[in-house]
Design a protein around this motif. Sequence first.
Motif, PDB file in Angstrom:
ATOM      1  N   PRO A   1      63.278  75.785-103.570  1.00 52.88           N
ATOM      2  CA  PRO A   1      63.108  74.323-103.453  1.00 52.88           C
ATOM      3  C   PRO A   1      62.214  73.940-102.269  1.00 52.88           C
ATOM      4  O   PRO A   1      61.495  72.944-102.324  1.00 52.88           O
ATOM      5  CB  PRO A   1      64.534  73.803-103.241  1.00 52.88           C
ATOM      6  N   VAL A   2      62.286  74.733-101.200  1.00 52.06           N
ATOM      7  CA  VAL A   2      61.453  74.466-100.024  1.00 52.06           C
ATOM      8  C   VAL A   2      59.986  74.698-100.364  1.00 52.06           C
ATOM      9  O   VAL A   2      59.117  73.887-100.052  1.00 52.06           O
ATOM     10  CB  VAL A   2      61.884  75.377 -98.845  1.00 52.06           C
ATOM     11  N   ARG A   3      59.726  75.806-101.049  1.00 52.70           N
ATOM     12  CA  ARG A   3      58.347  76.101-101.441  1.00 52.70           C
ATOM     13  C   ARG A   3      57.809  75.018-102.370  1.00 52.70           C
ATOM     14  O   ARG A   3      56.669  74.588-102.235  1.00 52.70           O
ATOM     15  CB  ARG A   3      58.287  77.454-102.170  1.00 52.70           C
ATOM     16  N   ARG A   4      58.661  74.583-103.304  1.00 51.31           N
ATOM     17  CA  ARG A   4      58.224  73.572-104.264  1.00 51.31           C
ATOM     18  C   ARG A   4      57.898  72.270-103.531  1.00 51.31           C
ATOM     19  O   ARG A   4      56.905  71.611-103.812  1.00 51.31           O
ATOM     20  CB  ARG A   4      59.319  73.349-105.308  1.00 51.31           C
ATOM     21  N   ALA A   5      58.758  71.896-102.564  1.00 56.79           N
ATOM     22  CA  ALA A   5      58.535  70.664-101.806  1.00 56.79           C
ATOM     23  C   ALA A   5      57.251  70.765-100.983  1.00 56.79           C
ATOM     24  O   ALA A   5      56.472  69.815-100.912  1.00 56.79           O
ATOM     25  CB  ALA A   5      59.728  70.397-100.897  1.00 56.79           C
TER      26      ALA A   5
ATOM     27  N   ASP B   1      51.752  64.866-101.256  1.00 55.53           N
ATOM     28  CA  ASP B   1      51.895  63.411-101.296  1.00 55.53           C
ATOM     29  C   ASP B   1      51.902  62.880 -99.864  1.00 55.53           C
ATOM     30  O   ASP B   1      51.539  63.584 -98.934  1.00 55.53           O
ATOM     31  CB  ASP B   1      53.163  63.025-102.070  1.00 55.53           C
ATOM     32  N   THR B   2      52.351  61.637 -99.695  1.00 57.29           N
ATOM     33  CA  THR B   2      52.306  61.020 -98.370  1.00 57.29           C
ATOM     34  C   THR B   2      53.292  61.663 -97.401  1.00 57.29           C
ATOM     35  O   THR B   2      53.176  61.498 -96.193  1.00 57.29           O
ATOM     36  CB  THR B   2      52.627  59.508 -98.467  1.00 57.29           C
ATOM     37  N   ARG B   3      54.285  62.411 -97.950  1.00 61.86           N
ATOM     38  CA  ARG B   3      55.281  63.049 -97.090  1.00 61.86           C
ATOM     39  C   ARG B   3      54.902  64.488 -96.745  1.00 61.86           C
ATOM     40  O   ARG B   3      55.650  65.190 -96.072  1.00 61.86           O
ATOM     41  CB  ARG B   3      56.647  63.039 -97.780  1.00 61.86           C
ATOM     42  N   ALA B   4      53.769  64.939 -97.238  1.00 64.53           N
ATOM     43  CA  ALA B   4      53.382  66.344 -97.075  1.00 64.53           C
ATOM     44  C   ALA B   4      53.292  66.737 -95.602  1.00 64.53           C
ATOM     45  O   ALA B   4      53.782  67.797 -95.199  1.00 64.53           O
ATOM     46  CB  ALA B   4      52.059  66.601 -97.781  1.00 64.53           C
ATOM     47  N   LEU B   5      52.709  65.857 -94.800  1.00 66.79           N
ATOM     48  CA  LEU B   5      52.551  66.175 -93.384  1.00 66.79           C
ATOM     49  C   LEU B   5      53.909  66.225 -92.681  1.00 66.79           C
ATOM     50  O   LEU B   5      54.139  67.068 -91.820  1.00 66.79           O
ATOM     51  CB  LEU B   5      51.637  65.136 -92.722  1.00 66.79           C
ATOM     52  N   ALA B   6      54.817  65.329 -93.068  1.00 66.75           N
ATOM     53  CA  ALA B   6      56.155  65.313 -92.478  1.00 66.75           C
ATOM     54  C   ALA B   6      56.892  66.612 -92.813  1.00 66.75           C
ATOM     55  O   ALA B   6      57.576  67.179 -91.962  1.00 66.75           O
ATOM     56  CB  ALA B   6      56.941  64.110 -92.994  1.00 66.75           C
ATOM     57  N   ARG B   7      56.741  67.078 -94.043  1.00 68.15           N
ATOM     58  CA  ARG B   7      57.394  68.339 -94.434  1.00 68.15           C
ATOM     59  C   ARG B   7      56.811  69.521 -93.674  1.00 68.15           C
ATOM     60  O   ARG B   7      57.548  70.405 -93.246  1.00 68.15           O
ATOM     61  CB  ARG B   7      57.250  68.551 -95.941  1.00 68.15           C
TER      62      ARG B   7
ATOM     63  N   VAL C   1      64.626  82.139 -94.483  1.00 71.37           N
ATOM     64  CA  VAL C   1      65.477  81.913 -95.676  1.00 71.37           C
ATOM     65  C   VAL C   1      66.394  80.706 -95.488  1.00 71.37           C
ATOM     66  O   VAL C   1      66.939  80.186 -96.456  1.00 71.37           O
ATOM     67  CB  VAL C   1      66.326  83.162 -96.007  1.00 71.37           C
ATOM     68  N   GLU C   2      66.592  80.256 -94.239  1.00 72.35           N
ATOM     69  CA  GLU C   2      67.493  79.131 -93.968  1.00 72.35           C
ATOM     70  C   GLU C   2      66.755  77.818 -93.746  1.00 72.35           C
ATOM     71  O   GLU C   2      67.376  76.774 -93.542  1.00 72.35           O
ATOM     72  CB  GLU C   2      68.345  79.444 -92.734  1.00 72.35           C
ATOM     73  N   ILE C   3      65.452  77.864 -93.755  1.00 74.10           N
ATOM     74  CA  ILE C   3      64.662  76.657 -93.510  1.00 74.10           C
ATOM     75  C   ILE C   3      64.819  75.658 -94.663  1.00 74.10           C
ATOM     76  O   ILE C   3      64.866  76.052 -95.818  1.00 74.10           O
ATOM     77  CB  ILE C   3      63.185  77.014 -93.281  1.00 74.10           C
ATOM     78  N   ALA C   4      64.959  74.390 -94.298  1.00 73.25           N
ATOM     79  CA  ALA C   4      65.068  73.323 -95.311  1.00 73.25           C
ATOM     80  C   ALA C   4      64.115  72.196 -94.905  1.00 73.25           C
ATOM     81  O   ALA C   4      63.931  71.920 -93.730  1.00 73.25           O
ATOM     82  CB  ALA C   4      66.490  72.805 -95.387  1.00 73.25           C
ATOM     83  N   VAL C   5      63.513  71.548 -95.882  1.00 74.24           N
ATOM     84  CA  VAL C   5      62.655  70.386 -95.630  1.00 74.24           C
ATOM     85  C   VAL C   5      63.084  69.256 -96.555  1.00 74.24           C
ATOM     86  O   VAL C   5      63.758  69.480 -97.555  1.00 74.24           O
ATOM     87  CB  VAL C   5      61.161  70.704 -95.843  1.00 74.24           C
ATOM     88  N   SER C   6      62.658  68.040 -96.227  1.00 78.65           N
ATOM     89  CA  SER C   6      62.995  66.900 -97.082  1.00 78.65           C
ATOM     90  C   SER C   6      62.218  66.982 -98.382  1.00 78.65           C
ATOM     91  O   SER C   6      61.122  67.537 -98.420  1.00 78.65           O
ATOM     92  CB  SER C   6      62.699  65.594 -96.347  1.00 78.65           C
ATOM     93  N   ALA C   7      62.795  66.413 -99.427  1.00 79.50           N
ATOM     94  CA  ALA C   7      62.171  66.519-100.757  1.00 79.50           C
ATOM     95  C   ALA C   7      60.925  65.642-100.875  1.00 79.50           C
ATOM     96  O   ALA C   7      60.698  64.776-100.064  1.00 79.50           O
ATOM     97  CB  ALA C   7      63.175  66.134-101.838  1.00 79.50           C
TER      98      ALA C   7
END
Length: 66
Positions: A30-34, A39-45, A60-66
């Motif tokens: 899911p992180v890779r997909r995000a 989009d406009t949130r790409a830089l924030a991710r 393996v534990e890293i998470a980013v916003s969708a």
Amino acid sequence: MRLTPCRSCRGPRRPGNYLCHTCWCQLAMPVRRALCKRDTRALARLRQLHEQIDARVPLVEIAVSA
Ligand SMILES: [Zn+2]
């Protein structure tokens, strides 16, 4: 264009990719997909990814916003 090394392992990285192939493959799907969304949130991710790498969060534990 100067080549920036992989943020995680400092190894060589392909231009346009956030991390080298080895590190990228350790991220959760899911992180890779995000991170692949441009989009406009790409830089924030990307910033979230960098912050966690700098804080030595295991890939393996890293998470980013969708
Ligand atoms: Zn790497």
